[in-house]
Design a protein around this motif. Sequence first.
Motif, PDB file in Angstrom:
ATOM      1  N   TYR A   1      -1.328  -2.118   0.674  1.00 27.35           N
ATOM      2  CA  TYR A   1      -2.050  -0.851   0.575  1.00 27.35           C
ATOM      3  C   TYR A   1      -1.199   0.315   1.097  1.00 27.35           C
ATOM      4  O   TYR A   1      -1.369   1.463   0.677  1.00 27.35           O
ATOM      5  CB  TYR A   1      -3.339  -0.893   1.402  1.00 27.35           C
ATOM      6  CG  TYR A   1      -4.430  -1.809   0.926  1.00 27.35           C
ATOM      7  CD1 TYR A   1      -4.229  -2.748  -0.085  1.00 27.35           C
ATOM      8  CD2 TYR A   1      -5.697  -1.743   1.502  1.00 27.35           C
ATOM      9  CE1 TYR A   1      -5.248  -3.596  -0.496  1.00 27.35           C
ATOM     10  CE2 TYR A   1      -6.730  -2.587   1.096  1.00 27.35           C
ATOM     11  CZ  TYR A   1      -6.492  -3.523   0.109  1.00 27.35           C
ATOM     12  OH  TYR A   1      -7.503  -4.355  -0.283  1.00 27.35           O
ATOM     13  N   LEU A   2      -0.305   0.024   2.043  1.00 29.33           N
ATOM     14  CA  LEU A   2       0.517   1.058   2.683  1.00 29.33           C
ATOM     15  C   LEU A   2       1.828   1.323   1.946  1.00 29.33           C
ATOM     16  O   LEU A   2       2.555   2.252   2.302  1.00 29.33           O
ATOM     17  CB  LEU A   2       0.839   0.639   4.119  1.00 29.33           C
ATOM     18  CG  LEU A   2      -0.331   0.540   5.094  1.00 29.33           C
ATOM     19  CD1 LEU A   2       0.109  -0.160   6.376  1.00 29.33           C
ATOM     20  CD2 LEU A   2      -0.897   1.925   5.408  1.00 29.33           C
ATOM     21  N   THR A   3       2.143   0.516   0.961  1.00 25.69           N
ATOM     22  CA  THR A   3       3.448   0.587   0.304  1.00 25.69           C
ATOM     23  C   THR A   3       3.827   2.001  -0.137  1.00 25.69           C
ATOM     24  O   THR A   3       4.958   2.433   0.101  1.00 25.69           O
ATOM     25  CB  THR A   3       3.478  -0.383  -0.893  1.00 25.69           C
ATOM     26  OG1 THR A   3       3.325  -1.715  -0.400  1.00 25.69           O
ATOM     27  CG2 THR A   3       4.780  -0.265  -1.668  1.00 25.69           C
ATOM     28  N   PRO A   4       2.934   2.768  -0.782  1.00 31.58           N
ATOM     29  CA  PRO A   4       3.348   4.109  -1.209  1.00 31.58           C
ATOM     30  C   PRO A   4       3.774   5.005  -0.054  1.00 31.58           C
ATOM     31  O   PRO A   4       4.761   5.752  -0.163  1.00 31.58           O
ATOM     32  CB  PRO A   4       2.092   4.655  -1.904  1.00 31.58           C
ATOM     33  CG  PRO A   4       1.320   3.442  -2.315  1.00 31.58           C
ATOM     34  CD  PRO A   4       1.565   2.443  -1.226  1.00 31.58           C
ATOM     35  N   PHE A   5       3.041   4.946   1.067  1.00 29.78           N
ATOM     36  CA  PHE A   5       3.404   5.760   2.226  1.00 29.78           C
ATOM     37  C   PHE A   5       4.768   5.375   2.774  1.00 29.78           C
ATOM     38  O   PHE A   5       5.626   6.219   3.038  1.00 29.78           O
ATOM     39  CB  PHE A   5       2.371   5.600   3.341  1.00 29.78           C
ATOM     40  CG  PHE A   5       1.153   6.426   3.172  1.00 29.78           C
ATOM     41  CD1 PHE A   5       1.104   7.447   2.244  1.00 29.78           C
ATOM     42  CD2 PHE A   5       0.040   6.189   3.945  1.00 29.78           C
ATOM     43  CE1 PHE A   5      -0.029   8.219   2.088  1.00 29.78           C
ATOM     44  CE2 PHE A   5      -1.103   6.951   3.802  1.00 29.78           C
ATOM     45  CZ  PHE A   5      -1.134   7.960   2.868  1.00 29.78           C
TER      46      PHE A   5
END
Length: 387
Positions: free
Chosen positions: A26-30
């Motif tokens: 879920y955090l990959t883009p950030f």
Amino acid sequence: MIEAAQFVEAARERGFDWYAGVPCSYLTPFINYVLQDASLHYVSAANEGDAVALIAGVTLGAKHGRRGITMMQNSGLGNAVSPLTSLTWTFRLPQLLIVTWRGQPGVPDEPQHALMGPITPAMLDTMDIPWETFPTEADAIGPALDRAIAHMDATGRPYALVMQKGSVAPFELKDGGAPTRRTPVEPRARLRELATNPLATRRDALQKVIAHTPLDSTVVLASTGFCGRELYAIDDRANQLYMVGSMGCVTPFALGLALARPDLRVVALDGDGAALMRMGVFATLGAYGPSNLTHVLLDNGAHDSTGGQATVSAQVSFAGVAAACGYASAVESDDPAVIDELFAAPPLDGPRFASLAIRRGTPDGLPRPTITPPDVKTRLMRHIGAI
């Protein structure tokens, strides 16, 4: 759904430019966005508790309203409980948490999230961490960040945004952002003949550390237990902080401060029990540790403050671990002169490490600090110009 840039840039406008954490899909883009912006800082921690402690160190030293964010999957809340309850809460060192909500009720997920998903809100509530769901519309980002900042500024404690699946659009990673690999060093061991030269006491070692850490240019962070208490008893100085709880977190805490404040020499005073508890952080320090970070481990082979129960340090080469993890220098000895040599050595490209074998035992009547954790934190921040 929002774009990574929308949140990160809104956060940057409000002073958030330090990030640490452990990845979650879920955090990959950030993470991908922050890694590819040279004006932002991201540290990949060995575990979530280390990340919390590291951002606490950044907060301790940050100037001009700079702030930090710790990112983690909700399964990692278990790893972060200790620093969240006995470091950030106790010392009032605020940070923004982004916690993903794997296993959210009604959202299909893997079996390992079946329990943590439903109890994530209750865990945050139990730790007295206010939270709200992560914003999924661009116009909701600023208000959410402003609410977080208002709480952090008013209480000195963390605030959490709980991220649901699909909150952020993908962002491609073109460079993995791995730290530059350092040239390996050989660990050095120098042992005396103990039959004629008994081990030094903790007091002997701490007095040497004090002699090499002048008020105007150094900060000394002492591990929980008798290490901090004895340092306080010898000389309570404005450039010192005494950890309580958060066992094993003094080194990531020191790393955060050293990264945020390259103008200071930061000394982490560690113990064998604490180091064994979080040995993964050796790798983080070896990869990211700057030249202004010094790690001193006092090894008496025991959990001294809880009755002297033996640790397993007798079969561990801490200098070998530090060297293998990328420290710029690593030495272990039973000669207290190793501390003099550690501080006298010229600057290196990375952190330096020394483990000193000391005898067991503590002076009778050793006092506890009378200065409270928030007060010792505030005194130190004022001393180094962070407030």
